[in-house]
Design a protein around this motif. Sequence first.
Motif, PDB file in Angstrom:
ATOM      1  N   UNK A 123     135.901  22.763  41.063  1.00 34.32           N
ATOM      2  CA  UNK A 123     136.175  23.121  39.670  1.00 34.32           C
ATOM      3  C   UNK A 123     134.918  23.672  39.009  1.00 34.32           C
ATOM      4  N   UNK A 124     135.105  24.402  37.939  1.00 34.06           N
ATOM      5  CA  UNK A 124     133.982  25.064  37.270  1.00 34.06           C
ATOM      6  C   UNK A 124     133.026  24.072  36.615  1.00 34.06           C
ATOM      7  N   UNK A 125     131.760  24.459  36.555  1.00 35.83           N
ATOM      8  CA  UNK A 125     130.746  23.642  35.882  1.00 35.83           C
ATOM      9  C   UNK A 125     131.060  23.541  34.397  1.00 35.83           C
ATOM     10  N   UNK A 126     131.646  24.571  33.845  1.00 33.05           N
ATOM     11  CA  UNK A 126     132.027  24.550  32.428  1.00 33.05           C
ATOM     12  C   UNK A 126     133.037  23.433  32.173  1.00 33.05           C
ATOM     13  N   UNK A 127     133.929  23.236  33.111  1.00 28.63           N
ATOM     14  CA  UNK A 127     134.938  22.183  32.989  1.00 28.63           C
ATOM     15  C   UNK A 127     134.328  20.802  33.234  1.00 28.63           C
ATOM     16  N   UNK A 128     133.519  20.682  34.275  1.00 31.12           N
ATOM     17  CA  UNK A 128     133.005  19.373  34.692  1.00 31.12           C
ATOM     18  C   UNK A 128     131.819  18.870  33.877  1.00 31.12           C
ATOM     19  N   UNK A 129     131.093  19.736  33.223  1.00 33.82           N
ATOM     20  CA  UNK A 129     129.989  19.286  32.391  1.00 33.82           C
ATOM     21  C   UNK A 129     128.627  19.553  32.998  1.00 33.82           C
ATOM     22  N   UNK A 130     127.563  19.125  32.287  1.00 29.04           N
ATOM     23  CA  UNK A 130     126.197  19.531  32.618  1.00 29.04           C
ATOM     24  C   UNK A 130     125.661  19.087  33.976  1.00 29.04           C
ATOM     25  N   UNK A 131     126.172  18.026  34.558  1.00 27.00           N
ATOM     26  CA  UNK A 131     125.651  17.589  35.853  1.00 27.00           C
ATOM     27  C   UNK A 131     126.470  18.105  37.026  1.00 27.00           C
ATOM     28  N   UNK A 132     127.423  18.969  36.756  1.00 27.49           N
ATOM     29  CA  UNK A 132     128.361  19.423  37.791  1.00 27.49           C
ATOM     30  C   UNK A 132     127.660  20.009  39.012  1.00 27.49           C
ATOM     31  N   UNK A 133     126.710  20.899  38.797  1.00 30.65           N
ATOM     32  CA  UNK A 133     126.068  21.559  39.936  1.00 30.65           C
ATOM     33  C   UNK A 133     125.248  20.590  40.789  1.00 30.65           C
ATOM     34  N   UNK A 134     124.688  19.555  40.163  1.00 27.73           N
ATOM     35  CA  UNK A 134     123.923  18.568  40.919  1.00 27.73           C
ATOM     36  C   UNK A 134     124.819  17.755  41.844  1.00 27.73           C
ATOM     37  N   UNK A 135     126.005  17.397  41.357  1.00 27.75           N
ATOM     38  CA  UNK A 135     126.858  16.491  42.141  1.00 27.75           C
ATOM     39  C   UNK A 135     127.921  17.217  42.961  1.00 27.75           C
ATOM     40  N   UNK A 136     128.057  18.513  42.805  1.00 28.18           N
ATOM     41  CA  UNK A 136     129.085  19.271  43.524  1.00 28.18           C
ATOM     42  C   UNK A 136     129.071  19.004  45.030  1.00 28.18           C
TER      43      UNK A 136
END
Length: 177
Positions: A162-175
């Motif tokens: 899912x998009x980082x915009x949807x998941x929030x600020x830590x999305x890319x770290x935990x993807x």
Amino acid sequence: KTARANARKAAGRWLSEAGPPASDVALGDKAEQLTRLIVSRVVVAYAHAHHFVGVAHDDMHVGNVVVEESTGEVKIIDWELSVMHEPPFDPRKVKRNSNPMINDQGTQCDSLFPKCTCQWPWHAVLSGSSSRASSSPSCTLFGLNKTASQRVLASMAGMGAWSAKYLGPSAELVRPL
């Protein structure tokens, strides 16, 4: 009435700004959309705290989740009962306790909202996970019945894409998790 109207307006804005989580996720009604958005952002916050910091909250219930009104960003508060572990901490690998809040096996809010059954295992949606915290995870906080809630949580299995915009600020770290 004004507070309720303001909350509905803010929730509508969060959903609009986040957009759909992915093209293959059925949106459902507003309560389902809001549950999916907030729970997915809590999952990301937990994964960040566990994997990169090595901390287990140990007192997770809805009263310890704050949603920023202007952005819908999730903050987890009240960390004084937290326990440090060597990162990366994986609560799926610890001895199970009957209290779902210990070692962050799940979350619980029925003490604050008597008819609420938020005993969902946040880590059930992480890749390769088999949940031990609850055999029937659900979150009825936003007015969903248990069946609808379970459908929403099941739809989160692919949230890593899912998009980082949807998941929030830590999305890319935990993807990658």
